[in-house]
Design an enzyme around this catalytic site. Structure first.
Site, PDB file in Angstrom:
ATOM      1  N   CYS A 100       1.162  -0.981  -0.208  1.00  0.00           N
ATOM      2  CA  CYS A 100       0.293   0.125   0.116  1.00  0.00           C
ATOM      3  C   CYS A 100       0.330   1.328  -0.025  1.00  0.00           C
ATOM      4  CB  CYS A 100      -1.023  -0.156   1.351  1.00  0.00           C
ATOM      5  SG  CYS A 100      -2.011   1.028   0.928  1.00  0.00           S
ATOM      6  N   HIS A 192      -3.545  -4.935   0.949  1.00  0.00           N
ATOM      7  CA  HIS A 192      -3.213  -5.694   1.889  1.00  0.00           C
ATOM      8  C   HIS A 192      -3.243  -6.977   2.102  1.00  0.00           C
ATOM      9  CE1 HIS A 192      -2.288  -1.881   4.020  1.00  0.00           C
ATOM     10  NE2 HIS A 192      -3.518  -0.995   3.478  1.00  0.00           N
ATOM     11  N   GLU A 194      -2.288  -8.918   4.224  1.00  0.00           N
ATOM     12  CA  GLU A 194      -1.593  -8.972   6.052  1.00  0.00           C
ATOM     13  C   GLU A 194      -2.807  -8.575   6.847  1.00  0.00           C
ATOM     14  OE1 GLU A 194      -1.015  -4.706   5.085  1.00  0.00           O
ATOM     15  OE2 GLU A 194      -1.084  -6.394   4.655  1.00  0.00           O
TER      16      GLU A 194
END
Length: 221
Positions: A100, A192, A194
């Site tokens: 990002c 993202h 994660e």
């Protein structure tokens, strides 16, 4: 004896109360996705001015630059210092994953253009299209390259122009640059990987409570 792998995470965001309570902070969120048993993972909260000594960069096998609520085109002290570190890592040919904000900052450092997203911000679980021809020969996805991926998105900026040295790996209906690589040392993604559903819902709740948006369209599509 196999030498222990060492990785460093540059955190551009403070821990939310949810992240601290549920995972012990974003450091653990990243390590749970990327880490393997026996590895050493260190992190520096660069958004708060925490940085490693330049002489210590050599000892790490790879680096991750996280997302941030700050704009990658800003010239605040910590962002400029992180830009200098990216230049140093590039000279050292270290492997770096940009997520990002990190994805955007690397594009800036390498000569691309970053700015406000032309089609507006995104806070959702969305699809990105993988460009199969562009992925080879790096083979980031294993033996079988998928045609698309679903990934959580949370950003208001985008890479407007890729650096000349970059290879586009993925795009979407909203953004031209969802993923790219530069040579063999930089891999960058706008989304993202994660994050999970619970983290996304927590972010949405905080954004709504803060009055930053009044309605969220296409949260899951």
């Amino acid at each position: 004896m196999v030498e222990q792998k060492k990785y460093l995470l540059f955190l551009g965001v403070p821990d939310s109360e949810f992240a601290k309570k549920t995972y012990g902070g974003y450091h653990n969120v990243f390590v749970s996705l990327l880490g393997d048993e026996g590895e050493q993972w260190d992190s520096y909260r660069v958004v708060d001015g925490e940085f490693p000594d330049e002489k210590d960069l050599e000892k790490y096998d790879g680096f991750v630059i996280s997302g941030s609520s700050h704009d990658a085109f800003q010239d605040t002290d910590w962002i400029l210092k992180l830009c200098d570190i990216i230049k140093k890592l590039d000279e050292m040919k270290k492997k770096v994953l940009g997520v990002c904000f990190g994805h955007q900052l690397i594009a800036r450092v390498k000569g691309g253009k970053v700015g406000r997203a032309r089609k507006g911000p995104e806070l959702c679980l969305g699809n990105i299209t993988i460009l199969k021809d562009a992925v080879a020969p790096e083979n980031y996805f294993g033996e079988e390259v998928p045609t698309s991926l679903r990934i959580i998105k949370c950003h208001q900026d985008e890479v407007l122009e890729l650096p000349e040295s970059a290879k586009l790996l993925a795009c979407s209906s909203m953004y031209e640059v969802e993923m790219y690589s530069i040579e063999e040392n930089f891999l960058c993604i706008q989304g993202h990987p994660e994050y999970n559903r619970d983290i996304l819902i927590d972010i949405l709740d905080r954004v709504l409570a803060g009055g930053h948006i009044t309605v969220c369209y296409s949260l899951f599509y």
